[in-house]
Design an enzyme around this catalytic site. Structure first.
Site: not given
Ligand code: AMP
Length: 147
Positions: A37, A93, A100-101, A106, A108
């Site tokens: 991450d 998430n 989930q963003e 994915h 974690h």
């Molecule tokens: P979520 O809130 O579960 O969708 O988490 C998305 C995760 O993706 C976050 O922890 C970000 O830090 C990670 N993330 C976003 N863009 C990248 C990237 N280019 N490389 C690695 N991790 C990323």
């Protein structure tokens, strides 16, 4: 069965799968990829993704789910070994309402150590419902797979 080769050109994790943007890749096989991450919650925080663009856990078919969780087990084991962490938190998430963003599934893998202050998933500020036993019984019936 290999995952359908679907990809969303706007998706940041599809771009990582396609090597269009860089990532610190820690595992790759035919159906899955894992990488660190970029904003780690702890040393060694990694993300496991299906290579095919699947938004959420329920979008995986059984073969994809098997491959996905096999990679989770491997990455979890190696992450603990590499960091020396005695524990991990594994979290998805699963959908925007859950935080989930990135809309590409994915999981974690977050190494955990005693006293890191993060607490259990139960430490999230849940507005816990009060559920009557009858509602709990209903939910049991609705959720379980067995007749
Ligand atoms: P979520 O809130 O579960 O969708 O988490 C998305 C995760 O993706 C976050 O922890 C970000 O830090 C990670 N993330 C976003 N863009 C990248 C990237 N280019 N490389 C690695 N991790 C990323």
């Amino acid at each position: 069965m290999a995952a359908a080769p679907t990809s969303d050109p706007a998706c940041v994790f599809c771009k990582i799968v396609a090597r269009q943007i860089p990532a610190r890749i820690v595992h790759e096989d035919e159906e899955t990829l894992a990488f660190l991450d970029v904003h780690p919650l702890a040393e060694g925080h990694a993300l496991v993704v299906p290579k095919a663009h699947r938004a959420r856990l329920e979008d995986l078919n059984e073969d994809e789910a098997r491959a996905f969780f096999a990679t989770v087990v491997k990455v979890n084991r190696r992450s603990r070994k590499a960091t020396g962490a005695p524990a991990t938190t594994l979290a998805v998430n699963n959908g925007p309402e859950a935080g989930q963003e990135v809309p590409h599934l994915h999981l974690h893998v977050v190494p955990r150590v005693k006293g890191d202050g993060a607490g259990a998933i139960h430490a999230l500020r849940w507005p816990r419902p009060t559920l009557a036993p009858a509602r709990m019984d209903e939910l049991t019936k609705e959720i379980r797979l067995l007749p």
